[in-house]
Design a protein around this motif. Sequence first.
Motif, PDB file in Angstrom:
ATOM      1  N   PHE A   1      67.401 -98.824 103.457  1.00 46.23           N
ATOM      2  CA  PHE A   1      67.048 -99.520 104.692  1.00 46.23           C
ATOM      3  C   PHE A   1      68.141 -99.255 105.724  1.00 46.23           C
ATOM      4  CE2 PHE A   1      64.851-101.862 101.455  1.00 46.23           C
ATOM      5  CZ  PHE A   1      63.750-102.449 102.047  1.00 46.23           C
ATOM      6  N   ALA A   2      67.749 -99.095 106.982  1.00 45.12           N
ATOM      7  CA  ALA A   2      68.724 -98.956 108.057  1.00 45.12           C
ATOM      8  C   ALA A   2      69.413-100.294 108.314  1.00 45.12           C
ATOM      9  CB  ALA A   2      68.048 -98.454 109.331  1.00 45.12           C
ATOM     10  N   MET A   3      70.731-100.286 108.371  1.00 41.24           N
ATOM     11  CA  MET A   3      71.485-101.480 108.744  1.00 41.24           C
ATOM     12  C   MET A   3      71.720-101.527 110.249  1.00 41.24           C
ATOM     13  SD  MET A   3      71.920-103.048 105.890  1.00 41.24           S
ATOM     14  CE  MET A   3      72.997-104.308 106.536  1.00 41.24           C
ATOM     15  N   ILE A   4      71.841-100.353 110.860  1.00 42.31           N
ATOM     16  CA  ILE A   4      72.124-100.236 112.287  1.00 42.31           C
ATOM     17  C   ILE A   4      70.915 -99.614 112.980  1.00 42.31           C
ATOM     18  CG2 ILE A   4      73.689 -99.296 114.030  1.00 42.31           C
ATOM     19  CD1 ILE A   4      75.048-101.196 112.073  1.00 42.31           C
ATOM     20  N   GLY A   5      70.521-100.208 114.099  1.00 43.95           N
ATOM     21  CA  GLY A   5      69.386 -99.689 114.847  1.00 43.95           C
ATOM     22  C   GLY A   5      69.610 -99.824 116.338  1.00 43.95           C
ATOM     23  N   PRO A   6      68.603 -99.534 117.140  1.00 45.76           N
ATOM     24  CA  PRO A   6      68.761 -99.576 118.603  1.00 45.76           C
ATOM     25  C   PRO A   6      69.042-100.971 119.147  1.00 45.76           C
ATOM     26  CG  PRO A   6      66.454 -99.243 117.998  1.00 45.76           C
ATOM     27  CD  PRO A   6      67.258 -99.073 116.747  1.00 45.76           C
ATOM     28  N   ASP A   7      68.729-102.028 118.382  1.00 47.40           N
ATOM     29  CA  ASP A   7      68.953-103.396 118.852  1.00 47.40           C
ATOM     30  C   ASP A   7      70.298-103.964 118.390  1.00 47.40           C
ATOM     31  OD1 ASP A   7      66.388-103.666 120.109  1.00 47.40           O
ATOM     32  OD2 ASP A   7      65.501-103.882 118.124  1.00 47.40           O
ATOM     33  N   THR A   8      71.051-103.221 117.600  1.00 45.62           N
ATOM     34  CA  THR A   8      72.316-103.716 117.055  1.00 45.62           C
ATOM     35  C   THR A   8      73.401-103.649 118.118  1.00 45.62           C
ATOM     36  OG1 THR A   8      71.662-102.796 114.905  1.00 45.62           O
ATOM     37  CG2 THR A   8      73.941-103.543 115.156  1.00 45.62           C
TER      38      THR A   8
ATOM     39  N   ALA B   1      64.332 -94.988 105.884  1.00 48.67           N
ATOM     40  CA  ALA B   1      65.473 -95.187 106.775  1.00 48.67           C
ATOM     41  C   ALA B   1      65.061 -95.184 108.247  1.00 48.67           C
ATOM     42  CB  ALA B   1      66.528 -94.120 106.515  1.00 48.67           C
ATOM     43  N   GLU B   2      64.312 -94.172 108.655  1.00 47.01           N
ATOM     44  CA  GLU B   2      63.949 -94.053 110.070  1.00 47.01           C
ATOM     45  C   GLU B   2      63.009 -95.171 110.489  1.00 47.01           C
ATOM     46  OE1 GLU B   2      64.973 -92.341 113.477  1.00 47.01           O
ATOM     47  OE2 GLU B   2      65.616 -91.565 111.525  1.00 47.01           O
ATOM     48  N   VAL B   3      62.042 -95.491 109.636  1.00 45.85           N
ATOM     49  CA  VAL B   3      61.065 -96.537 109.954  1.00 45.85           C
ATOM     50  C   VAL B   3      61.744 -97.890 110.129  1.00 45.85           C
ATOM     51  CG1 VAL B   3      59.051 -97.785 109.095  1.00 45.85           C
ATOM     52  CG2 VAL B   3      59.221 -95.322 108.752  1.00 45.85           C
ATOM     53  N   SER B   4      62.776 -98.136 109.333  1.00 40.10           N
ATOM     54  CA  SER B   4      63.401 -99.463 109.330  1.00 40.10           C
ATOM     55  C   SER B   4      64.446 -99.646 110.427  1.00 40.10           C
ATOM     56  CB  SER B   4      64.034 -99.738 107.959  1.00 40.10           C
ATOM     57  OG  SER B   4      65.029 -98.779 107.637  1.00 40.10           O
ATOM     58  N   LYS B   5      64.747 -98.613 111.209  1.00 44.44           N
ATOM     59  CA  LYS B   5      65.756 -98.760 112.265  1.00 44.44           C
ATOM     60  C   LYS B   5      65.370 -99.816 113.297  1.00 44.44           C
ATOM     61  CE  LYS B   5      68.157 -94.318 112.175  1.00 44.44           C
ATOM     62  NZ  LYS B   5      68.468 -93.076 112.919  1.00 44.44           N
ATOM     63  N   LYS B   6      64.080 -99.948 113.582  1.00 44.00           N
ATOM     64  CA  LYS B   6      63.657-100.962 114.551  1.00 44.00           C
ATOM     65  C   LYS B   6      63.637-102.363 113.943  1.00 44.00           C
ATOM     66  CE  LYS B   6      58.747 -99.950 113.789  1.00 44.00           C
ATOM     67  NZ  LYS B   6      57.487 -99.475 114.410  1.00 44.00           N
ATOM     68  N   HIS B   7      64.014-102.439 112.651  1.00 44.49           N
ATOM     69  CA  HIS B   7      64.116-103.732 111.978  1.00 44.49           C
ATOM     70  C   HIS B   7      65.516-103.916 111.390  1.00 44.49           C
ATOM     71  CE1 HIS B   7      59.811-104.519 112.291  1.00 44.49           C
ATOM     72  NE2 HIS B   7      59.610-103.264 111.949  1.00 44.49           N
ATOM     73  N   ALA B   8      66.508-103.299 112.049  1.00 41.22           N
ATOM     74  CA  ALA B   8      67.890-103.389 111.581  1.00 41.22           C
ATOM     75  C   ALA B   8      68.546-104.664 112.116  1.00 41.22           C
ATOM     76  CB  ALA B   8      68.650-102.147 112.037  1.00 41.22           C
ATOM     77  N   LEU B   9      69.849-104.810 111.887  1.00 37.45           N
ATOM     78  CA  LEU B   9      70.578-105.989 112.364  1.00 37.45           C
ATOM     79  C   LEU B   9      70.450-106.122 113.880  1.00 37.45           C
ATOM     80  CD1 LEU B   9      73.804-105.610 110.191  1.00 37.45           C
ATOM     81  CD2 LEU B   9      72.005-107.332 109.919  1.00 37.45           C
ATOM     82  N   GLY B  10      70.130-107.330 114.334  1.00 38.63           N
ATOM     83  CA  GLY B  10      69.971-107.591 115.756  1.00 38.63           C
ATOM     84  C   GLY B  10      68.559-107.466 116.269  1.00 38.63           C
ATOM     85  N   SER B  11      67.646-106.953 115.442  1.00 39.89           N
ATOM     86  CA  SER B  11      66.260-106.801 115.884  1.00 39.89           C
ATOM     87  C   SER B  11      65.533-108.146 115.805  1.00 39.89           C
ATOM     88  CB  SER B  11      65.547-105.772 115.014  1.00 39.89           C
ATOM     89  OG  SER B  11      65.375-106.268 113.695  1.00 39.89           O
ATOM     90  N   PRO B  12      64.409-108.285 116.511  1.00 40.23           N
ATOM     91  CA  PRO B  12      63.658-109.553 116.459  1.00 40.23           C
ATOM     92  C   PRO B  12      63.151-109.887 115.058  1.00 40.23           C
ATOM     93  CG  PRO B  12      62.965-108.219 118.332  1.00 40.23           C
ATOM     94  CD  PRO B  12      63.840-107.346 117.496  1.00 40.23           C
ATOM     95  N   GLU B  13      62.807-108.867 114.264  1.00 37.21           N
ATOM     96  CA  GLU B  13      62.314-109.092 112.908  1.00 37.21           C
ATOM     97  C   GLU B  13      63.103-108.205 111.924  1.00 37.21           C
ATOM     98  OE1 GLU B  13      58.130-108.470 112.698  1.00 37.21           O
ATOM     99  OE2 GLU B  13      57.638-110.244 113.877  1.00 37.21           O
TER     100      GLU B  13
END
Length: 282
Positions: free
Chosen positions: A175-182, A225-237
Amino acid sequence: MVRVISLGSSFAAGPGIDPQSNLDAGRSFNNYPNLFARKLGLDPTDTSQFLDLTVSGATLLNVNTDPQTAGNTTFPPQLDSLPPVQDGDDGSDLVITITGGGNDMFYIGSMFAWTLKHTLWGKLVTWLLMRREEREWLEQPTVATPEQVSQRFAFLLDSLRQRYPKAKIYLVEYFAMIGPDTVAGKDVGWDQQQIQRYEETAELLQKLYKQAAGDRRGVHVVPLAEVSKKHALGSPEPWVSDGSLLNFYRHGAYHPNLRGMQAASEILLDFHEKLQSQDKCP
């Protein structure tokens, strides 16, 4: 009927997710392997249908050759815990899921180490509740090189292929821990430079998964990994838990949460069904 065997570490096992099937292993009844097995109509309590050998903290060495002590239990190498192969069993009805390699590279462990070192409660936990060897491990971890991780993946996949020539092997990405919302300093305690280092490790793991699968027959990378980036730390869900004291207490800090495990099981099922359909095409 298909059979499922799951190997790997905590991102598959599900520490902190209730109910736990094995506390020392940090293994949940609601981890993605269990949920995937149930979606396939399997009985997760019948080890002839579903066998979960995942253990939190496992390296690929623990999967391959080395025993692992966790809590009050010493777990044998996960490969050694596979059931005896019956005559005529080529694994054609078998699916093996694997999520591992991050502990070899001190990926999530480095997040633990930073949090315990730079927060007041973390310092108290470190000095009051942790054994000396645990503190030393966090300060001076053994970190495998990418080449060593590749070799360990190769050993694992070759061993499984020799044992089960026709099994489907799914390398389920982290799972991605860091994403665009982090956001540095808000969603995590780390600065932007640290965030970049963690992203680089995550990208390296993705690369190593693809290299491990390579042109090996029946080995597939499940692109979580790529799919879960929008659900990483700081995301709404978020599909992962942050490094709060409460999540550390629950043993689920910086790990997939229940929502994440449910999503991963659906992604895995969709991947599996599409592959099955392709295999049936003339």
